[in-house]
Design an enzyme around this catalytic site. Structure first.
Site, PDB file in Angstrom:
ATOM      1  N   GLY A 226      16.638 -18.960  21.076  1.00  0.00           N
ATOM      2  CA  GLY A 226      16.255 -18.212  19.891  1.00  0.00           C
ATOM      3  C   GLY A 226      17.015 -18.688  18.663  1.00  0.00           C
ATOM      4  O   GLY A 226      18.036 -19.385  18.751  1.00  0.00           O
ATOM      5  N   CYS A 227      16.522 -18.309  17.500  1.00  0.00           N
ATOM      6  CA  CYS A 227      17.068 -18.821  16.239  1.00  0.00           C
ATOM      7  C   CYS A 227      18.466 -18.267  15.956  1.00  0.00           C
ATOM      8  O   CYS A 227      19.394 -19.018  15.640  1.00  0.00           O
ATOM      9  CB  CYS A 227      16.113 -18.507  15.100  1.00  0.00           C
ATOM     10  SG  CYS A 227      15.567 -16.792  15.001  1.00  0.00           S
ATOM     11  N   TYR A 228      18.633 -16.954  16.090  1.00  0.00           N
ATOM     12  CA  TYR A 228      19.962 -16.377  15.856  1.00  0.00           C
ATOM     13  C   TYR A 228      20.978 -16.886  16.879  1.00  0.00           C
ATOM     14  O   TYR A 228      22.083 -17.285  16.512  1.00  0.00           O
ATOM     15  CB  TYR A 228      19.902 -14.846  15.915  1.00  0.00           C
ATOM     16  CG  TYR A 228      19.369 -14.150  14.697  1.00  0.00           C
ATOM     17  CD1 TYR A 228      20.009 -14.251  13.467  1.00  0.00           C
ATOM     18  CD2 TYR A 228      18.239 -13.344  14.774  1.00  0.00           C
ATOM     19  CE1 TYR A 228      19.535 -13.569  12.352  1.00  0.00           C
ATOM     20  CE2 TYR A 228      17.757 -12.659  13.664  1.00  0.00           C
ATOM     21  CZ  TYR A 228      18.407 -12.773  12.454  1.00  0.00           C
ATOM     22  OH  TYR A 228      17.942 -12.098  11.358  1.00  0.00           O
TER      23      TYR A 228
ATOM     24  N   THR B 204      22.372 -20.329  16.163  1.00  0.00           N
ATOM     25  CA  THR B 204      23.327 -20.364  15.064  1.00  0.00           C
ATOM     26  C   THR B 204      24.681 -19.813  15.483  1.00  0.00           C
ATOM     27  O   THR B 204      25.730 -20.435  15.278  1.00  0.00           O
ATOM     28  CB  THR B 204      22.791 -19.532  13.867  1.00  0.00           C
ATOM     29  OG1 THR B 204      21.380 -19.651  13.781  1.00  0.00           O
ATOM     30  CG2 THR B 204      23.433 -19.975  12.571  1.00  0.00           C
TER      31      THR B 204
END
Lengths: 344, 344, 344, 344
Positions: free
Chosen positions: A148-150, A153
């Site tokens: 996932g994107c979060y 990061t």
């Protein structure tokens, strides 16, 4: 050429796969499916793609039609991949699922997504595709669960601290900001321009599902249970994620210079990770597959702050999937993927 | 009518004072000064103000010209107020300084602003103007140091927790996001549209001067030294501040419902504070003098999160100054100040 | 106090009526209805309104419940007002319809909206509410059809030219740009933040229904048939309309100075019209009921350009309705309406 | 590899050259100069470029240091190129000047830029680099004057109409909207985020210098003097230009279908031109070198509307320069240039 299919090509992640693959020298997009948009021309939904895919039509989402493909990218909402991919995992070389269905254990999936997994027996055939933290596993993977994107990061920002056992893994805070494209093309009042413009706010307070992926990966990296308090914010921009992470040192912390050196060393082999002295803003990564990281130790409050940013649709989704695919088929990791961001 | 002057009327805070005073029923703006813009018409710098102040010209910034005024609002950068206000503190009824010069002790000013205060003997004549936390002191004040935008947000968000001794005052984190108008109308590359647009990033990392005001006020509220780790972010919007604050409970924390009830009680007499069940975004306060607050206890991570938002130019500056002025001259606190925000 | 009701109070125009009426000294909002949002608290849909209307709930849209009100503002989509207002035109003092149903003749309505009007016999009881061009008629009106946002801008920008017979009324071009709030709170892909951000484009090309209102009013002002080519553009902002209008002079045109003088004279009695030497941007009018206008004669191309801007939700809708209501009940036209814009 | 230098590499156009050349397979950026930023690292000014050019420093702007280069791109403000390029036109293979200095005749330059050209004898050695309208001339060029951003949009939108003699060339109107990056990285109040955000306005009214380039090219295409009324607008976005052009037919106009067919035919050999049925917004071209065009005939007002959009920093500047360079050195026109836009 490598024969590529896309399932769920009419959402924002699907469109981003098409944008990046439009100029990929080895991957040939042959079939793109969509549910409600089947029959529509790609160029009509996304005029930006018209110069390359203008006349290609979205096909219906039928598993059969992808049998025999080399690579299938699946960009469906969570829950939907589980339904279609069982029919494909033995019929195509490699599946890259960009949803949440194959990232977690069945138990974690049940806890955070509130429903039982429908094909837990397939979970082992998917590797969690965070190349920078598990390059070998991704290279050897049959299928890939794209992170996932979060979590991408936050995990890249915190991994060196946990790998070195520098911080208390039980009190991690990930305070994040995201552009609106992360919510997809679905019609919601909260995604309307007039609601998002001139507005910053918290959402998913204390309950966002991506917490599970952060805890999973950071626990593995640190070989100790990690607990993350994750607070996502919505900011008025289309793309980009910024993670500002707070951690308490265990014992005396290295100072900022030592931490920066450690980060540079940790990611020395990673073309898509740039460690900067000063914190980059998200626009530095716009449209690229790069992650920018920096880190600080604050002696006044005895806290380590790790900051990371990326483009949620690229390194946080479509670009990261292609990065994994490049590796799996034996291409250089960077093939077809931009390193530099679109700024200004 | 009350005779009002504005010193430093060509910056964003000065313009906002004019916007709000344009429709104030009792305060009459008679003279507005500016440095480099002296001689220009207000309506030429700010066409938005033309319908009311179109033909009024900025006067030069001379202290003499304000002698005898009832109220003088001073919206100069820090350091500049110290130079001009000594000539006025005995010559006008009430001064409202919107800069940082009269907010801190001489020692704190030296530490955080890096230079000695030039008139420390005047500091005692200014009351710190946070009405909600010190209404009586503001009502009785001779002159007022108007609080900074970030401290107003953070201090109102955290005050009930510290007043009740619920949290560890040594490990407070204030993770904040601000629109760009907080940087003023000064020409800086980092304030250009093309740099700010589609961009979220950290600035002033570990060193932002507003930290001092947070620690000052929260120490007073809690009667114990408070240490704040303050991380400001710049987001692509003109106005608005959001504060997401993390605090560790001392002992067993009240649950969320009890905390919300406590917040509502704490601010029961404050027309400009709205405690909401769900977190508001900054746009809810756009153009108004309101603050929106909410609070959560997270048992999973044993953390209290307090969230606040406001318009940095109104409640964070010009509106808050007028609120204090209303009180001091005996008007209802809300006179001429909007309660509702400009949304969408 | 004047007893006020709002029908259709959960859309953007309805919310803007509430924002402005929150601080109106004479108009008391007693009942606000909504269709699908009946039962919801206003403060939950619009946190910005919570400080004043936090606990008021949307009522169901039943005509009966508004009987006996002094003023009813109706903010429904076109077609819907026709259904409910026949039951109210004899039961309340004054109706202000903010939709398109009572602005045009039955024939024009059929032509531009593609359906027959259901109560053409009521059209005569509504005055077209453009105060600056028909103050007397509005003051004497029973009910008011509040003009559309684009026509208000274009008609005020061009009216002096047509009134004086200076330009060829058959070749008028109105090239306009609007913020997205004009599309309302309805869920549409084209209103999503990620679609609107960083994007400028034409829509409604050659067919936008507001053309009819421009031609209607400008024909009346000029006493000769006016034909308008109207091109609306969507720009990445929430509020604001800019009209750049091109007209061919008949005979020798006055020069720019003479035109500006003529505009100032034409609107000398209008508090909400500001004629500026240089063209204002829309932000000069944000949140206010003001219109800014300027005009140029270009001898090189023998063209007159008239430029106007306003806030589509205020002067283009809710503010203009209140302006008319003020006049009708005998209050000063500006009561409760901001003259200055929210800038920066 | 082809040895490439950039003069003026610290402005937005210079940075965009670097972004595009970062991934160009044949062009090798060896030296990048800047005036005031000489000595700075590229990655510090533009973190987006750090992953590729992180450690490269800006060199001082000395003509000598570029002697012997294959290609030199010069991205200086108008007036500055004239000073440095005379020393290079005989010392490098090909110069691409992205400013205005070598686009116009000496007479036109004097008229529109208000100063005499300092080296008119060199004008003939530069070809005007609009590939789609003069591919042969560009291929054969020694040096190239890269067209301006607005003229590229307007000229490509109107060229088919003038080439076919369909419209009155004396009454052309080009109503355009641009993102703020067109104003460059120069510090100006009008480029500040808080001024541009939520704002649309006209600038350069009747006097914008790009008018000259439009009239020059359209006169050549149509073999008859063309007069253009050009109205630029500034909109709240970083990149993108939209041109909405109005023209009066001579005699009976072809209908819309015939016009669209003609446009498709006219640009059949141009990979960077996409003719769409419906008008694209600028975001369709974000970051790409593509132009999107559409056209309409409106029988109601007897007007032809031609609409075009592009990214001002790519097709309007850096990308167009590289497109010309590709042709001149014998590469496929599209080498290293994106065809698809970054959307959402």
């Amino acid at each position: 050429m490598t024969k590529v299919g896309i399932i769920g090509g009419s959402g924002y992640v699907g469109a981003e796969l098409l944008r990046l693959l439009a100029h990929h020298p080895e991957f040939d997009v042959v079939r793109v499916s969509a549910e409600s948009n089947a029959g529509a021309r790609i160029g009509d939904l996304y005029p930006s793609l018209a110069p390359v895919f203008g006349d290609l039509e979205y096909a219906p989402t039928e598993a059969d039609s992808f049998v025999g493909f080399d690579l299938v990218f699946c960009a469906l909402p969570h829950g939907a991949s589980q339904k279609i991919l069982p029919a494909l995992v033995d019929e195509v070389e490699h599946v890259f699922d960009l949803g949440a269905d194959f990232r977690l254990s069945a138990a974690d999936y049940l806890q955070w997504y509130g429903e039982a997994h429908s094909c837990p027996e397939l979970l082992d055939r998917f590797s969690y595709g965070i190349v920078e933290l598990a390059r070998g596993a991704v290279e050897a993977a049959e299928h890939v669960a794209v992170p996932g994107c979060y979590p991408t990061t936050v995990n890249l920002a915190l991994a060196p601290l946990l790998a070195d056992g520098l911080v208390d893994s039980a009190t991690l805070i990930a305070d994040c900001a995201s552009g609106v494209s992360g919510a997809g093309r679905t019609l919601k009042t909260t995604s309307l321009f007039s609601e998002v413009d001139s507005n910053v706010g918290v959402y998913g307070l204390l309950t966002h599902r991506h917490t599970a992926e952060m805890q999973l990966v950071l626990s593995q990296v640190g070989s100790v249970d990690a607990t993350v308090l994750f607070t996502p914010h919505l900011v008025p921009m289309s793309r980009g994620i910024l993670a500002t992470c707070y951690a308490r040192p265990i014992g005396a912390s290295p100072d900022t210079a030592a931490l920066l050196a450690r980060y540079r060393d940790f990611y020395a082999e990673d073309p898509f990770v740039t460690v900067t002295d000063d914190p980059s803003g998200t626009k530095a990564t716009l449209g690229s597959n790069s992650v920018h990281l920096t880190v600080r130790y604050d002696p006044r409050t005895n806290t380590i702050i790790a900051i990371g940013c990326l483009d949620n649709l690229v390194k946080g989704a479509a670009g990261q999937a292609i990065q994994a695919a490049n590796l799996i088929v034996g291409l250089p990791e960077t093939t077809g993927l931009p390193l530099v961001g679109l700024a200004p």
